[in-house]
Motif scaffolding. Structure first.
Motif, short mmCIF file in Angstrom:
data_model
loop_
_atom_site.label_atom_id
_atom_site.label_comp_id
_atom_site.label_asym_id
_atom_site.label_seq_id
_atom_site.Cartn_x
_atom_site.Cartn_y
_atom_site.Cartn_z
N MET A 6 0.82 -1.20 -0.10
CA MET A 6 -0.02 -0.11 0.12
C MET A 6 0.95 1.25 -0.12
O MET A 6 1.91 1.21 0.59
N THR A 7 0.35 2.19 -0.79
CA THR A 7 1.10 3.50 -0.67
C THR A 7 0.82 4.28 0.70
O THR A 7 -0.13 3.82 1.24
N GLU A 8 1.45 5.23 0.93
CA GLU A 8 1.13 6.09 1.98
C GLU A 8 -0.23 6.72 2.20
O GLU A 8 -0.85 6.79 3.01
N ILE A 11 -2.61 3.87 2.92
CA ILE A 11 -2.67 3.64 4.47
C ILE A 11 -3.49 4.87 5.19
O ILE A 11 -4.19 4.22 5.85
N VAL A 12 -3.30 5.89 5.00
CA VAL A 12 -4.03 7.08 5.55
C VAL A 12 -5.66 6.69 5.18
O VAL A 12 -6.18 7.00 6.19
N ASN A 13 -5.91 6.49 3.99
CA ASN A 13 -7.18 6.29 3.31
C ASN A 13 -7.88 5.08 4.32
O ASN A 13 -9.12 5.02 4.93
N SER A 14 -7.07 4.21 4.56
CA SER A 14 -7.48 2.86 5.03
C SER A 14 -7.89 3.06 6.67
O SER A 14 -8.80 2.73 7.38
N LYS A 15 -6.88 3.97 7.06
CA LYS A 15 -7.25 4.16 8.56
C LYS A 15 -8.32 5.16 8.71
O LYS A 15 -9.43 5.01 9.82
N LYS A 16 -8.75 6.20 7.77
CA LYS A 16 -9.84 6.81 8.13
C LYS A 16 -11.11 6.14 7.86
O LYS A 16 -12.02 6.41 8.49
N TYR A 60 -15.96 3.80 2.22
CA TYR A 60 -15.27 5.19 2.30
C TYR A 60 -14.09 5.03 2.09
O TYR A 60 -13.17 6.03 1.11
N GLU A 61 -12.89 3.65 2.26
CA GLU A 61 -11.62 3.78 1.74
C GLU A 61 -11.66 3.62 0.38
O GLU A 61 -11.02 4.21 -0.21
N PHE A 62 -12.82 2.83 -0.27
CA PHE A 62 -12.69 2.83 -1.76
C PHE A 62 -12.86 4.01 -2.31
O PHE A 62 -12.09 4.73 -3.55
N ILE A 63 -14.02 5.10 -1.95
CA ILE A 63 -14.16 6.42 -2.43
C ILE A 63 -12.97 7.15 -2.12
O ILE A 63 -12.60 8.01 -3.15
N LEU A 64 -12.28 7.20 -1.10
CA LEU A 64 -11.07 8.13 -0.54
C LEU A 64 -9.88 7.67 -1.68
O LEU A 64 -9.43 8.72 -2.36
N ASN A 65 -9.67 6.30 -1.86
CA ASN A 65 -8.76 5.86 -3.04
C ASN A 65 -8.94 6.40 -4.45
O ASN A 65 -8.08 6.73 -5.28
N ARG A 66 -10.12 6.13 -4.81
CA ARG A 66 -10.74 6.83 -6.36
C ARG A 66 -10.59 8.37 -6.26
O ARG A 66 -9.93 8.86 -7.44
N MET A 67 -10.59 8.99 -5.42
CA MET A 67 -10.45 10.40 -5.58
C MET A 67 -9.07 10.68 -5.79
O MET A 67 -8.79 11.69 -6.35
N ASP A 68 -8.42 10.09 -4.69
CA ASP A 68 -7.00 10.48 -5.00
C ASP A 68 -6.09 9.93 -6.31
O ASP A 68 -5.38 10.63 -7.04
N ARG A 69 -6.69 8.79 -6.78
CA ARG A 69 -6.15 8.51 -7.98
C ARG A 69 -6.74 9.40 -9.22
O ARG A 69 -5.92 9.83 -10.11
#
Length: 74
Positions: A6-8, A11-16, A60-69
């Motif tokens: 996992m990228t940094e 990891i942050v998105n997973s914790k959120k 929520y983790e999936f949405i945050l990762n998509r937004m970052d990508r």
């Protein structure tokens, strides 16, 4: 071997997502207990509480990762 690192930001998105999932578990359980206290009937089943918390956390983790990508592609 089977999993990628996992990228940094992931990891942050997973914790959120974990934090939001825990809060949703706590709130749903509190609502269920208060409702049971007054009506003596459970409002939500254990199955519903479990899957609601999991869907909220992973969603929520999936949405945050998509937004970052999508931000990184621009």
């Amino acid at each position: 071997m089977f999993f990628k690192k996992m990228t940094e930001t992931e990891i942050v998105n997973s914790k959120k997502g974990q934090e939001l999932g825990f809060l949703s578990f706590a709130i749903l359980l509190l609502i269920n207990i208060i409702y049971y206290w007054f009506k003596e009937v459970e409002l939500f089943s254990n199955f519903v509480i479990l899957f609601a918390g999991l869907v909220i956390a992973f969603g929520y983790e999936f949405i945050l990762n998509r937004m970052d990508r999508s931000r990184n592609k621009r």
